[in-house]
Motif scaffolding. Structure first.
Motif, PDB file in Angstrom:
ATOM      1  N   LYS A  36       0.836  -1.215   0.000  1.00 31.93           N
ATOM      2  CA  LYS A  36       0.000   0.000   0.000  1.00 31.93           C
ATOM      3  C   LYS A  36       0.864   1.256   0.000  1.00 31.93           C
ATOM      4  O   LYS A  36       1.911   1.339  -0.606  1.00 31.93           O
ATOM      5  N   SER A  37       0.418   2.260   0.721  1.00 30.50           N
ATOM      6  CA  SER A  37       1.099   3.545   0.668  1.00 30.50           C
ATOM      7  C   SER A  37       2.173   3.575   1.744  1.00 30.50           C
ATOM      8  O   SER A  37       1.889   3.410   2.919  1.00 30.50           O
ATOM      9  N   VAL A  38       3.421   3.758   1.341  1.00 36.28           N
ATOM     10  CA  VAL A  38       4.487   3.735   2.339  1.00 36.28           C
ATOM     11  C   VAL A  38       4.988   5.132   2.676  1.00 36.28           C
ATOM     12  O   VAL A  38       5.594   5.362   3.690  1.00 36.28           O
ATOM     13  N   ASP A  39       4.776   6.096   1.785  1.00 34.59           N
ATOM     14  CA  ASP A  39       5.365   7.415   2.017  1.00 34.59           C
ATOM     15  C   ASP A  39       4.512   8.490   1.354  1.00 34.59           C
ATOM     16  O   ASP A  39       3.731   8.208   0.458  1.00 34.59           O
ATOM     17  N   LYS A  40       4.706   9.717   1.807  1.00 38.17           N
ATOM     18  CA  LYS A  40       4.003  10.847   1.212  1.00 38.17           C
ATOM     19  C   LYS A  40       4.978  12.011   1.128  1.00 38.17           C
ATOM     20  O   LYS A  40       5.709  12.281   2.073  1.00 38.17           O
ATOM     21  N   PHE A  41       5.016  12.664  -0.011  1.00 35.76           N
ATOM     22  CA  PHE A  41       5.923  13.802  -0.178  1.00 35.76           C
ATOM     23  C   PHE A  41       5.116  14.927  -0.790  1.00 35.76           C
ATOM     24  O   PHE A  41       4.740  14.837  -1.954  1.00 35.76           O
ATOM     25  N   ASN A  42       4.853  16.003  -0.035  1.00 36.39           N
ATOM     26  CA  ASN A  42       3.976  17.075  -0.507  1.00 36.39           C
ATOM     27  C   ASN A  42       2.675  16.493  -1.019  1.00 36.39           C
ATOM     28  O   ASN A  42       1.916  15.910  -0.269  1.00 36.39           O
ATOM     29  N   GLN A  43       2.458  16.546  -2.351  1.00 35.85           N
ATOM     30  CA  GLN A  43       1.180  15.987  -2.783  1.00 35.85           C
ATOM     31  C   GLN A  43       1.368  14.619  -3.436  1.00 35.85           C
ATOM     32  O   GLN A  43       0.419  14.028  -3.945  1.00 35.85           O
TER      33      GLN A  43
END
Lengths: 186, 139
Positions: B62-69
């Motif tokens: 699934k989602s492991v990281d987020k950077f700004n948008q």
């Protein structure tokens, strides 16, 4: 150039199990050619075993993903013992039609495990002459095991020996054991 | 849901062996320099992927990281190859199906005795296949 029919690329063919059985005689013939090929290009028993092991390594890298998807429905392994059990039972069963006989942990060394089987299928039609006493063509299988373990995230060295039939000695790197212990403690 | 997607297959020594962008036709390519930023974002997320993959046995992380948008989703194969996707639109099911199908195509590619594992993939048939899958699941 145009052949009149559209070619399906190999990437479009399904990954299904296919026939699942290959004639033993055919396989023994192929394996004997492999051993002869390696023998012609090596000068000592040790080199011959290494060459066989390398060929097994190539085979093993391709088997790992394929059988994880087919047999275990894409669930990966992160624990050492489960991975070894996968090799001993599932992998051996699809490759040779029967499971390996025993999986043992060495008493003195934490990093060493033994997979034992009485009759390796690849050795069925091979008679080893007396002057090459220590040669065990199951080094090919040892290469397969080494590739499956190393690419699966558990780097190890695997060698084949004559002991209770054929024994594969699996020696893991230190960090694999430490990491496994950390996972257990969590 | 239209969005830009950057897909990369990362090998054992953090080397990208295959990259592909999926940009929807409607969006103009305004900022050209975002392309290399995607590589940085994916690379930075690799540490988190490594951490996660030793905790769970499923392949899709699934989602492991987020950077700004930008979101980063990851998928780990049995042979420790990491599929990373940098995207700006949430599309979990589409991405999951995309990863599964690319994994199947990758296995078939791996069976080729001329292809050495962990090396760059330069087979036009594979690129076409991934493009088709991208069109099917991501746009």
């Amino acid at each position: 150039m145009s052949s009149g029919r559209s070619k399906t690329s190999i990437l479009d063919k399904p990954l299904s199990k296919g026939k699942g059985e290959v004639s033993l005689a055919l396989y023994a013939l192929l394996f004997s050619e492999i051993v002869q090929y390696c023998q012609n290009r090596s000068h000592s028993i040790h080199e011959l075993q290494t060459k066989l092991s390398e060929m097994g390594y190539d085979v093993g890298t391709r088997l790992l993903d394929l059988y994880f998807v087919r047999e275990r429905n894409s669930k990966r392994e992160i624990k050492l013992l489960n991975m070894l059990l996968f090799v001993k039972s599932t992998l051996w069963k699809v490759l040779f039609g029967k499971e390996a006989d025993k999986l043992e942990h060495a008493n003195d060394d934490e990093r060493t495990y033994y997979i034992i089987e009485k009759d390796a299928l690849v050795n069925k039609f091979i008679s080893v002459p007396k002057d090459k006493g220590s040669l065990n063509c199951a080094s090919f299988n040892a290469g397969i095991i080494e590739a499956v373990l190393t690419n699966g995230g558990f780097p190890a060295k695997v060698t084949a020996h004559w002991h209770k039939g054929t024994t594969y000695m699996v020696k893991f790197e230190d960090f694999v054991i430490t990491r496994d212990k950390c996972l257990d403690d969590r | 849901m239209a969005g830009t997607y950057y897909f990369v297959i990362v090998g054992h020594s953090d080397n990208p062996i295959f990259e592909m962008d999926f940009i929807p036709v409607t969006k103009e390519v305004k900022k050209e320099d975002n392309r290399h930023l995607n590589q940085f974002i994916a690379h930075a997320a690799l540490d988190l992927v490594d951490e996660h993959m030793w905790k769970v046995t499923n392949t899709y992380l699934k989602s492991v990281d987020k950077f700004n948008q930008w979101f980063v989703s990851a998928f780990v194969t049995a042979s420790q190859m990491r599929f990373v996707m940098v995207h700006d639109a949430r599309n979990e099911d589409g991405i999951k199906n995309f990863f599964t199908d690319v994994y199947e195509a990758y296995i078939k590619l791996l069976l080729n005795p001329f292809y050495k594992e962990d090396t760059a993939i330069s087979f036009p048939a594979f690129e076409k296949k991934v493009q088709l899958l991208g069109k099917k699941y991501l746009t």
